[in-house]
Design a protein around this motif. Sequence first.
Motif, mmCIF file in Angstrom:
data_model
loop_
_atom_site.group_PDB
_atom_site.id
_atom_site.type_symbol
_atom_site.label_atom_id
_atom_site.label_comp_id
_atom_site.label_asym_id
_atom_site.label_seq_id
_atom_site.Cartn_x
_atom_site.Cartn_y
_atom_site.Cartn_z
ATOM 1 N N ASP A 62 5.018 15.150 -10.047
ATOM 2 C CA ASP A 62 5.444 15.400 -11.428
ATOM 3 C C ASP A 62 4.441 16.302 -12.145
ATOM 4 O O ASP A 62 4.825 17.247 -12.851
ATOM 5 N N GLN A 63 3.144 16.020 -11.968
ATOM 6 C CA GLN A 63 2.123 16.879 -12.558
ATOM 7 C C GLN A 63 2.201 18.293 -11.993
ATOM 8 O O GLN A 63 2.074 19.281 -12.735
ATOM 9 N N GLN A 77 0.820 -1.198 0.000
ATOM 10 C CA GLN A 77 0.000 0.000 0.000
ATOM 11 C C GLN A 77 0.862 1.259 0.000
ATOM 12 O O GLN A 77 0.580 2.221 -0.714
ATOM 13 N N MET A 78 1.936 1.244 0.787
ATOM 14 C CA MET A 78 2.824 2.396 0.833
ATOM 15 C C MET A 78 3.519 2.599 -0.521
ATOM 16 O O MET A 78 3.749 3.732 -0.949
ATOM 17 N N ALA A 84 3.977 5.879 -5.340
ATOM 18 C CA ALA A 84 3.909 6.073 -6.789
ATOM 19 C C ALA A 84 2.918 7.178 -7.141
ATOM 20 O O ALA A 84 3.181 8.019 -8.015
ATOM 21 N N ARG A 85 1.762 7.191 -6.439
ATOM 22 C CA ARG A 85 0.772 8.249 -6.700
ATOM 23 C C ARG A 85 1.316 9.610 -6.309
ATOM 24 O O ARG A 85 1.092 10.610 -6.999
ATOM 25 N N ILE A 86 2.034 9.649 -5.194
ATOM 26 C CA ILE A 86 2.625 10.928 -4.761
ATOM 27 C C ILE A 86 3.656 11.407 -5.777
ATOM 28 O O ILE A 86 3.722 12.597 -6.116
#
Length: 204
Positions: free
Chosen positions: A49-50, A36-37, A42-44
């Motif tokens: 990046d966005q 989960q971490m 990866a989402r962070i």
Amino acid sequence: MSSRPTSNILCVLAWVLIITIPLLVTGALAMSWTAQMGRLSARIADSEDQLARYRRMIQTLPSLQAELERVRANETFKAFYFDAPTPALAGAELQRQVQDIVNAASGRLISTQLLPGPPDERPPRVRVRTQIQGSTETLLDILYDLEQQRPFLFVDQLSIRSSARPQQPARDPRGRVIRRPPVNPSGELTMRLDIFGFTLGGDQ
């Protein structure tokens, strides 16, 4: 005597189970938490990046706005467009310009009609439908002058027909054959065409 070793073995197995089960549960929870971490990391990373791209875009916004204002203020750029506050006024200017072109070519402007442009077009289009009479040379001069005009003018829906008709024999009341004079013996042409340009003005 044999019951005591058996009880000792059972006791050891019980302790092994007591120790192993929590370890297995803890390991499973740790693996799930780690996965989960990893997904959260990866989402962070994607979000960061966005965010960095958006910040770069925001940093370029003032320069883009300055470039847009520079282009709008460029007189050379404006020379290609009707500089009128509304498309209606630009259409009136286009009609006057067409009238001047026809007169300079010794033609006759039979009719002119202002047509609506496509909705939500940027820059707005101004368009007129005209009907012009003249000789072949006159119509060629008109087309050439339209091509050379500033602001830019474009020709659409062009049609040309001859209005000359040959002599037609007829008979008088006594039955004698007479000749009617030809209609438009000079052989003038009638040209119908749509002319359009673009304006820097706002909405109607």
